[in-house]
Write an enzyme that holds these catalytic residues in place. Structure first.
Site, PDB file in Angstrom:
ATOM      1  N   ARG A  35       1.542 -82.630 -50.447  1.00  0.00           N
ATOM      2  CA  ARG A  35       1.919 -83.429 -51.605  1.00  0.00           C
ATOM      3  C   ARG A  35       3.433 -83.546 -51.618  1.00  0.00           C
ATOM      4  O   ARG A  35       4.121 -82.889 -50.844  1.00  0.00           O
ATOM      5  CB  ARG A  35       1.375 -82.865 -52.918  1.00  0.00           C
ATOM      6  CG  ARG A  35       1.045 -81.423 -53.023  1.00  0.00           C
ATOM      7  CD  ARG A  35       2.255 -80.521 -53.059  1.00  0.00           C
ATOM      8  NE  ARG A  35       3.256 -80.962 -54.006  1.00  0.00           N
ATOM      9  CZ  ARG A  35       4.553 -80.752 -53.871  1.00  0.00           C
ATOM     10  NH1 ARG A  35       5.026 -80.085 -52.824  1.00  0.00           N
ATOM     11  NH2 ARG A  35       5.411 -81.165 -54.757  1.00  0.00           N
ATOM     12  N   GLY A  36       3.931 -84.405 -52.498  1.00  0.00           N
ATOM     13  CA  GLY A  36       5.341 -84.749 -52.469  1.00  0.00           C
ATOM     14  C   GLY A  36       5.487 -86.069 -51.739  1.00  0.00           C
ATOM     15  O   GLY A  36       4.996 -86.226 -50.607  1.00  0.00           O
ATOM     16  N   ALA A  37       6.158 -87.039 -52.367  1.00  0.00           N
ATOM     17  CA  ALA A  37       6.181 -88.405 -51.839  1.00  0.00           C
ATOM     18  C   ALA A  37       6.647 -88.494 -50.377  1.00  0.00           C
ATOM     19  O   ALA A  37       5.977 -89.104 -49.546  1.00  0.00           O
ATOM     20  CB  ALA A  37       7.037 -89.293 -52.736  1.00  0.00           C
ATOM     21  N   ASN A  64       7.853 -89.990 -61.768  1.00  0.00           N
ATOM     22  CA  ASN A  64       7.842 -88.639 -61.213  1.00  0.00           C
ATOM     23  C   ASN A  64       6.741 -87.843 -61.915  1.00  0.00           C
ATOM     24  O   ASN A  64       6.028 -88.360 -62.782  1.00  0.00           O
ATOM     25  CB  ASN A  64       9.213 -87.971 -61.387  1.00  0.00           C
ATOM     26  CG  ASN A  64       9.342 -86.708 -60.558  1.00  0.00           C
ATOM     27  OD1 ASN A  64       9.053 -86.701 -59.353  1.00  0.00           O
ATOM     28  ND2 ASN A  64       9.769 -85.620 -61.161  1.00  0.00           N
ATOM     29  N   LYS A  65       6.583 -86.599 -61.530  1.00  0.00           N
ATOM     30  CA  LYS A  65       5.517 -85.756 -62.069  1.00  0.00           C
ATOM     31  C   LYS A  65       5.489 -85.799 -63.592  1.00  0.00           C
ATOM     32  O   LYS A  65       6.529 -85.800 -64.241  1.00  0.00           O
ATOM     33  CB  LYS A  65       5.707 -84.316 -61.594  1.00  0.00           C
ATOM     34  CG  LYS A  65       4.606 -83.366 -61.987  1.00  0.00           C
ATOM     35  CD  LYS A  65       3.247 -83.823 -61.458  1.00  0.00           C
ATOM     36  CE  LYS A  65       3.251 -83.916 -59.933  1.00  0.00           C
ATOM     37  NZ  LYS A  65       1.961 -84.414 -59.406  1.00  0.00           N
ATOM     38  N   ARG A  86      -3.475 -91.915 -52.229  1.00  0.00           N
ATOM     39  CA  ARG A  86      -2.710 -91.635 -53.449  1.00  0.00           C
ATOM     40  C   ARG A  86      -2.031 -92.935 -53.865  1.00  0.00           C
ATOM     41  O   ARG A  86      -1.343 -93.551 -53.038  1.00  0.00           O
ATOM     42  CB  ARG A  86      -1.642 -90.548 -53.250  1.00  0.00           C
ATOM     43  CG  ARG A  86      -2.128 -89.154 -52.913  1.00  0.00           C
ATOM     44  CD  ARG A  86      -2.827 -88.425 -54.057  1.00  0.00           C
ATOM     45  NE  ARG A  86      -2.030 -88.200 -55.240  1.00  0.00           N
ATOM     46  CZ  ARG A  86      -1.227 -87.140 -55.448  1.00  0.00           C
ATOM     47  NH1 ARG A  86      -1.077 -86.228 -54.492  1.00  0.00           N
ATOM     48  NH2 ARG A  86      -0.589 -86.987 -56.577  1.00  0.00           N
ATOM     49  N   ASP A 144       8.705 -90.040 -57.191  1.00  0.00           N
ATOM     50  CA  ASP A 144       7.613 -90.554 -56.369  1.00  0.00           C
ATOM     51  C   ASP A 144       7.700 -92.061 -56.170  1.00  0.00           C
ATOM     52  O   ASP A 144       7.184 -92.587 -55.190  1.00  0.00           O
ATOM     53  CB  ASP A 144       6.276 -90.189 -57.001  1.00  0.00           C
ATOM     54  CG  ASP A 144       5.960 -88.711 -56.810  1.00  0.00           C
ATOM     55  OD1 ASP A 144       5.249 -88.388 -55.852  1.00  0.00           O
ATOM     56  OD2 ASP A 144       6.450 -87.890 -57.596  1.00  0.00           O
TER      57      ASP A 144
END
Length: 358
Positions: free
Chosen positions: A54-56, A256-257, A96, A246
């Protein structure tokens, strides 16, 4: 500084070796460091969807390698392999929806493939392209770290208490990290007293991943519940909130998150500077503003269950994974192409016309 940063690189989450993609299973951290091997695009798409990676930036890099795996399988099957490859592109694109680096990497791999006319060299060319995407992200991390630490030094040179959200470190990228890259660089420069890490519900990327990375580097870190952030800004002398992204719209709005938006509002109220650190591949100039960005919603069970056991009654739950922070709440946007203060449409367009600094 660059040499110091290179020497300090400890954590890696993505490796390409022996013709396979190897991913550090981030669902098992911090208690187990388990590496999983992938040889098909479908398996990588599932790993992205299931949060193994995970993580863009890391999602984009993984997708690029997945295209290489897909090309190998399609070439071996024969026939019109290029047409068959479209199924793999579609599968990866659906894994995603919010992180634009995924689509950026797939488009870059597609464009490179379209320039390759000879089938016998296609695999080698695509593998070189994926390796280039990976290395480019690592280089961008190092450049952003240097630019970000200069902002911290310039605006407040004493020991800092920093706050971060989710995980934007080595686990989320191809190298040193975006937000955590800046934090690591600031610590190496003697500018950090303590880092406060929001736990980041419901996947706990802050407490499981960010705290693990920082503690491994010997950086003082304290985990707090997400809802304590405003209290910490008021009582613990927080000087900067530093986060990743992201997707960033053409006007500078940042997806973002979930929880980032309220951090930015609280930071403005308390006079705390707000820094977003992300590579230019995270900027989506086709999105006029943040309201256009698709926001992923995940299963309600992530909120309603703990360890697979339901912890609340028979009710519904809303589980958006991201939110959008308006550009006017952002003090600085740091990319490998340079820094923007108070981003807006004109500044974003100007930034995207630049070449990277290093």
């Amino acid at each position: 500084m660059r040499e110091q940063l290179l020497a300090a690189e400890q954590v890696r989450a993505i490796e390409w070796r022996d013709g396979a993609l190897h991913l550090l299973d981030q669902r098992a951290l911090p208690f187990e460091e388990t590496w999983l091997s992938y040889s098909t695009a479908a398996a990588v798409a599932e790993a992205i969807r299931d949060m193994v990676v995970r993580g863009a930036p890391a999602i984009g890099i993984s997708a690029a390698y997945a295209v290489v795996l897909a090309v190998r399988v399609r070439l071996a099957a024969g026939g019109d392999w290029r047409a068959a490859l479209e199924e793999d592109f579609a599968l990866l694109a659906a894994s995603r929806p919010t992180a634009v680096n995924l689509f950026w990497a797939l488009n870059r791999m597609r464009e490179r493939l379209e320039r390759v006319k000879e089938d016998d060299v296609a695999l080698a060319v695509l593998e070189a392209e994926a390796l280039g995407i990976h290395q480019s992200d690592r280089d961008a991390n190092l450049t952003m770290a240097q630019l970000g630490v200069e902002l911290i030094r310039k605006h407040q040179g004493n020991l800092q208490n920093l706050l971060t959200h989710c995980n934007a470190g080595a686990l989320a990228t191809g190298g040193f990290g975006t937000a955590l890259g800046v934090i690591r660089a600031a610590y190496l420069e003697g500018l950090v007293e303590r880092v406060y890490a929001d736990e980041t519900r419901p996947w706990l990327q802050g407490s499981r991943l960010t705290a693990w990375e920082l503690a491994a580097d010997g950086i003082p870190v304290t985990v707090n519940v997400d809802s304590a952030a405003a209290h910490l800004m008021k009582t613990r002398g927080i000087t900067w909130v530093i986060v990743g992204a992201d997707r960033i719209a053409a006007n500078g709005d940042v997806a973002n998150k979930i929880g980032t938006y309220q951090l930015a509002v609280n930071a403005m109220h308390h006079g705390v500077r707000f820094m977003v650190v992300a590579p230019s591949s995270t900027i989506d100039m086709s999105m006029e503003h943040g309201d256009d960005i698709p926001i992923e919603e995940r299963a309600a069970s992530e909120l309603l269950e703990l360890g697979g056991k339901r912890v609340v009654g028979e009710i519904t739950a809303l589980n958006p994974v991201f939110d959008v922070t308006p550009a006017d709440l952002i003090d600085f946007l740091v990319t490998e192409k340079g820094v923007i203060d108070r981003p807006d449409t004109a500044k974003m367009a100007q930034l995207m016309c630049r070449k990277r600094l290093h």
